[in-house]
Design an enzyme around this catalytic site. Structure first.
Site, PDB file in Angstrom:
ATOM      1  N   GLU A  63       0.648 -35.210  22.556  1.00  0.00           N
ATOM      2  CA  GLU A  63       0.767 -35.882  21.261  1.00  0.00           C
ATOM      3  C   GLU A  63       1.299 -34.921  20.194  1.00  0.00           C
ATOM      4  OE1 GLU A  63      -2.450 -39.444  21.825  1.00  0.00           O
ATOM      5  OE2 GLU A  63      -3.155 -37.656  20.788  1.00  0.00           O
ATOM      6  N   CYS A  78       3.615 -31.392  13.359  1.00  0.00           N
ATOM      7  CA  CYS A  78       2.573 -30.630  14.058  1.00  0.00           C
ATOM      8  C   CYS A  78       2.862 -30.755  15.563  1.00  0.00           C
ATOM      9  CB  CYS A  78       1.233 -31.236  13.664  1.00  0.00           C
ATOM     10  SG  CYS A  78      -0.153 -30.451  14.442  1.00  0.00           S
ATOM     11  N   CYS A  95      -6.278 -27.844  26.291  1.00  0.00           N
ATOM     12  CA  CYS A  95      -6.470 -26.521  25.681  1.00  0.00           C
ATOM     13  C   CYS A  95      -7.616 -25.799  26.387  1.00  0.00           C
ATOM     14  CB  CYS A  95      -6.776 -26.663  24.194  1.00  0.00           C
ATOM     15  SG  CYS A  95      -6.972 -25.050  23.385  1.00  0.00           S
ATOM     16  N   CYS A 148     -12.993 -25.844  21.964  1.00  0.00           N
ATOM     17  CA  CYS A 148     -13.836 -25.971  20.763  1.00  0.00           C
ATOM     18  C   CYS A 148     -14.557 -27.327  20.860  1.00  0.00           C
ATOM     19  CB  CYS A 148     -12.984 -25.931  19.500  1.00  0.00           C
ATOM     20  SG  CYS A 148     -11.994 -24.432  19.377  1.00  0.00           S
ATOM     21  N   CYS A 202     -13.362 -30.658  19.029  1.00  0.00           N
ATOM     22  CA  CYS A 202     -11.947 -31.017  19.137  1.00  0.00           C
ATOM     23  C   CYS A 202     -11.702 -31.865  20.383  1.00  0.00           C
ATOM     24  CB  CYS A 202     -11.131 -29.728  19.181  1.00  0.00           C
ATOM     25  SG  CYS A 202      -9.425 -29.961  19.669  1.00  0.00           S
ATOM     26  N   CYS A 249      -6.366 -33.825  12.244  1.00  0.00           N
ATOM     27  CA  CYS A 249      -6.693 -32.532  12.834  1.00  0.00           C
ATOM     28  C   CYS A 249      -7.881 -32.641  13.796  1.00  0.00           C
ATOM     29  CB  CYS A 249      -7.063 -31.612  11.683  1.00  0.00           C
ATOM     30  SG  CYS A 249      -6.473 -29.996  11.925  1.00  0.00           S
TER      31      CYS A 249
HETATM   32  S1  SF4 Z   1      -9.284 -26.696  17.955  1.00  0.00           S
HETATM   33 FE1  SF4 Z   1      -8.744 -27.749  19.874  1.00  0.00          FE
HETATM   34  S2  SF4 Z   1      -6.608 -27.282  20.237  1.00  0.00           S
HETATM   35 FE2  SF4 Z   1      -7.350 -25.804  18.708  1.00  0.00          FE
HETATM   36  S3  SF4 Z   1      -8.025 -24.023  19.906  1.00  0.00           S
HETATM   37 FE3  SF4 Z   1      -9.831 -25.316  19.661  1.00  0.00          FE
HETATM   38  S4  SF4 Z   1      -9.849 -26.612  21.491  1.00  0.00           S
HETATM   39 FE4  SF4 Z   1      -7.807 -25.733  21.339  1.00  0.00          FE
END
Ligand code: SF4
Length: 340
Positions: free
Chosen positions: A85, A99, A106, A110, A113, A334
């Site tokens: 995306e 973006c 990833c 986190c 996220c 975000c």
């Molecule tokens: S916020 Fe999401 S995309 Fe960004 S580093 Fe952390 S897990 Fe990865």
């Protein structure tokens, strides 16, 4: 498209070199989306190239326009079936920022996220990153006649875990012969990948660096940004200090506000102390991001608590911005990008 491969192919076929320039211009200047749109080429050559080269490495699978305005989210299909995306954001009148994603999923994970919850599937190639720009630019030109003014590498993925492709994509975007965006209009956002920050300072001192900090104590940051276990705050502070010293550039500090987790007055004071241990406040812009819902246990703070935190950071002498939640109705804000 891999222009090096195309160039050798055309040479082998005895096609004159100006044809390569025609393809390059169609790709980067006119944002053509298919071989059929490269009108300058003779039809038989176009037909031959169709069989040999995929025009774009990303294909729009879905385009969602925010009803609130100011955001368009693209889901792009990749040739191995994954979906990524990318979001166009209208932050200022007639100014569009794109973006882009750098990985499928990833590895940083986190917990707040949506991308992180999926883990890493694979890195994107240079082409797959650059083609997000070309496809979004083509959409914007057709829908409104406007253009993309800046790019931020802040979509799915940790850019510095895919450094080489990201570096090549920055070169493609800033090369006047290709996209021709000034490097000052390109920003890379990292979760704190220390070796990446050091390379970036040397390779791209004109680009902008953003760091997703989210906490200024190791215990909490280990939880919110698990990359901190590998590169703790002391190492990050040193890398940022060296970055600022060598580039003399301001660093954008991203700080997602999670109610009851990292938004107390004492945490604002700790953020102030940690940033000052790196460099003077004039070297930072603190960008506060009220949490956008992604499922899970977190809550966004009420508006007045965001104001208090922002006010404190301003009193400490920092430039502060509060990110508008553009695209939250299309899961394009975000932290909300997910892909497949
Ligand atoms: S916020 Fe999401 S995309 Fe960004 S580093 Fe952390 S897990 Fe990865």
């Amino acid at each position: 498209m891999d222009l090096k491969k195309l160039s050798s192919f055309l040479e082998k076929e005895g096609v004159p070199p100006f044809r390569l320039k025609q393809v390059r211009d169609a790709l980067y200047k006119s944002f053509a989306g298919s071989w059929d749109e490269v009108a300058a080429l003779p039809a038989p050559l176009r037909e031959k190239l169709k069989g040999e080269f995929r025009f774009r490495s990303v294909e729009p699978a879905e385009t969602q326009v925010s009803k609130k305005g100011g955001a368009v989210k693209f889901a792009f299909g990749l040739k191995d079936g994954h979906l990524i995306e990318t979001v166009l954001l209208n932050l200022l009148p007639e100014k569009w920022s794109l973006c882009v994603s750098t990985q499928v999923g990833c590895p940083v994970r986190c917990p707040f996220c949506a991308t992180g919850r999926k883990g890493l599937k694979r890195n994107l190639s240079q082409e797959e990153i650059t083609d997000q720009f070309l496809a979004a630019a083509a959409y914007l030109r057709k829908s409104s006649g406007q253009k993309i003014n800046s790019v931020i590498f802040m979509g799915m993925g940790e850019p510095f875990y895919n450094y080489d492709s990201v570096a090549e994509a920055i070169r493609a975007m800033s090369d006047p012969e290709r996209i021709g965006l000034g490097q000052r209009h390109i920003s890379v956002s990292t979760a704190g990948h220390v070796p990446g920050i050091r390379r970036f300072a040397k390779d791209f001192p004109q680009c902008n660096l953003a760091v997703s900090l989210h906490a200024s104590e190791d215990v909490l940051r280990n939880e919110l940004v698990p990359l901190n276990r590998q590169y703790p705050l002391s190492q990050l502070a040193k890398a940022l200090n060296d970055y600022i010293f060598s580039t003399r550039r301001r660093v954008f500090v991203e700080y997602v506000l999670l109610d009851g987790i990292n938004n107390s007055r004492s945490q604002a004071a700790k953020l102030n102390s940690w940033l000052r241990s790196v460099a003077a406040p004039k070297y930072f812009t603190v960008n506060l991001i009220p949490y956008n819902r992604t499922g899970g246990p977190y809550k966004a703070p009420a508006k007045d608590r965001v104001k208090v935190f922002a006010g404190l950071m301003e009193e400490f002498g920092f430039e502060v911005t509060v990110r508008k939640s553009l695209g939250d109705d299309i899961a394009g804000a975000c932290g909300q990008l997910a892909g497949k």
